[in-house]
Design a protein around this motif. Structure first.
Motif, short mmCIF file in Angstrom:
data_model
loop_
_atom_site.label_atom_id
_atom_site.label_comp_id
_atom_site.label_asym_id
_atom_site.label_seq_id
_atom_site.Cartn_x
_atom_site.Cartn_y
_atom_site.Cartn_z
N LYS A 181 51.66 8.54 -11.53
CA LYS A 181 50.57 9.51 -11.72
C LYS A 181 51.12 10.85 -12.19
CE LYS A 181 50.66 11.21 -6.98
NZ LYS A 181 50.14 11.07 -5.62
N ILE A 225 46.06 3.66 -6.19
CA ILE A 225 46.42 4.20 -4.86
C ILE A 225 45.65 5.48 -4.53
CG2 ILE A 225 48.71 3.15 -4.85
CD1 ILE A 225 49.83 5.93 -5.63
N MET A 260 47.03 -0.08 3.84
CA MET A 260 47.76 1.03 3.24
C MET A 260 47.45 2.29 4.03
SD MET A 260 46.90 3.87 1.26
CE MET A 260 47.19 4.57 -0.35
N ILE A 278 48.45 6.80 4.46
CA ILE A 278 49.18 8.03 4.15
C ILE A 278 49.20 8.84 5.45
CG2 ILE A 278 49.31 10.06 2.66
CD1 ILE A 278 47.18 8.64 0.85
N MET A 307 56.67 6.99 1.35
CA MET A 307 56.72 7.63 0.04
C MET A 307 58.12 8.24 -0.13
SD MET A 307 52.79 9.02 0.02
CE MET A 307 53.01 10.67 0.56
N SER A 308 58.28 9.11 -1.11
CA SER A 308 59.63 9.62 -1.42
C SER A 308 60.39 10.11 -0.19
CB SER A 308 59.55 10.75 -2.44
OG SER A 308 59.21 10.22 -3.70
N ARG A 367 55.81 3.37 -1.80
CA ARG A 367 55.21 3.98 -2.99
C ARG A 367 55.96 5.26 -3.33
NH1 ARG A 367 50.95 3.63 0.87
NH2 ARG A 367 51.07 5.90 0.92
N GLY A 395 57.03 8.30 -5.95
CA GLY A 395 56.74 9.08 -7.16
C GLY A 395 57.83 10.08 -7.45
N SER A 396 57.81 11.20 -6.72
CA SER A 396 58.65 12.33 -7.10
C SER A 396 60.14 12.05 -7.07
CB SER A 396 58.30 13.56 -6.27
OG SER A 396 58.09 13.22 -4.94
N ARG A 449 55.84 16.57 -9.93
CA ARG A 449 54.63 16.48 -10.74
C ARG A 449 54.10 17.87 -11.04
NH1 ARG A 449 54.21 12.24 -7.02
NH2 ARG A 449 53.36 13.63 -5.43
#
Ligand code: PLP
Length: 225
Positions: free
Chosen positions: A38, A83, A165, A167, A197-198, A213, A215-216, A222
């Motif tokens: 994303k 997500i 799932m 968060i 996450m990261s 999951r 990302g960064s 981002r």
């Protein structure tokens, strides 16, 4: 990050996943790395597609369409996960594009998805998002309502729910929440557990995640507020 550093980070993360899996005597093959792309441009995603990576996560239907309709044609191995929150008016588009929907979080959405599956004959994997920290600002089914919601999804809407799932609350140690989600999945006979996450994916694996999951730490920061 440039393409080379993305590939380096990828290798590092894969190694970390293997190390964490080893610690709890799990097979790293059973832990899926979801690359959360994303807000990142296509030229950052392509290096991972080129080396054969399959699983990518996006949080907005519109953005995902603009990037992935073309990418999926070029790289048919792609398995695209939604997500982020799904509005009912985007369900049609989402079902067209995504292979896995991780954010089923209310009955109205279950109903819409079921309608769309009937019409299209599509069969995406579906996860229920659990509001594991019971936060007012977060979406997701409350842990104590999961069983009832799951039954409704199965019996009233014939949805094939594969996993959960979550968060966890920001700024807190995630481990307690990971264990809570793991226990919920076990109790309800759900195999897939998308968490971590990261900043906390290694802890998530120790707590039983079947998918992390990231990302960064894969693509860099981002640009959004
Ligand atoms: C953005 C996002 C991620 C990735 O977060 P990072 O901290 O950048 O790894 C994971 N899961 C969800 C649901 C997200 O929205």
């Amino acid at each position: 990050m440039n393409q080379e550093s993305i590939l380096n980070q990828y290798k590092l993360i894969v190694q970390n996943i293997e190390k964490s899996a080893e610690k709890v005597k799990r097979d790293a093959k059973n832990i899926n790395l979801l690359a959360v792309s994303k807000f990142h441009e296509v030229n950052k995603i392509i290096p991972l597609l080129e080396i054969g990576h399959c699983h990518f996560g996006e949080s907005r239907v519109q953005e995902a369409k603009s990037k992935w309709i073309d990418l999926k044609k070029l790289y048919p191995q792609t398995i695209l996960h939604l997500i982020g929150p799904l509005q009912t008016n985007k369900v049609k588009d989402a079902i067209q594009l995504f292979d896995i929907i991780e954010t089923l979080d209310r009955e109205k959405l279950a109903e819409k998805i079921a309608d769309e599956l009937r019409k299209t004959g599509k069969n995406p994997k579906i996860f229920i998002q659990v509001n594991i920290g019971m936060e007012v600002q977060k979406s997701g089914i409350a842990p104590e309502e999961l069983k009832m919601f799951l039954n409704k999804c199965r019996n009233d809407y014939a949805l094939d729910i594969k996993g959960l799932m979550c968060i966890p609350p920001a700024g807190e140690d995630s481990v307690k929440y990971f264990l809570d989600l793991y226990n919920l999945a076990q109790k309800n006979g759900l195999e897939e557990i998308s968490m971590g996450m990261s900043d906390d994916y290694q802890e998530a694996i120790l707590s039983g995640a079947t998918q992390v999951r990231i990302g960064s730490s894969l693509f860099g920061k981002r640009n959004y507020t």
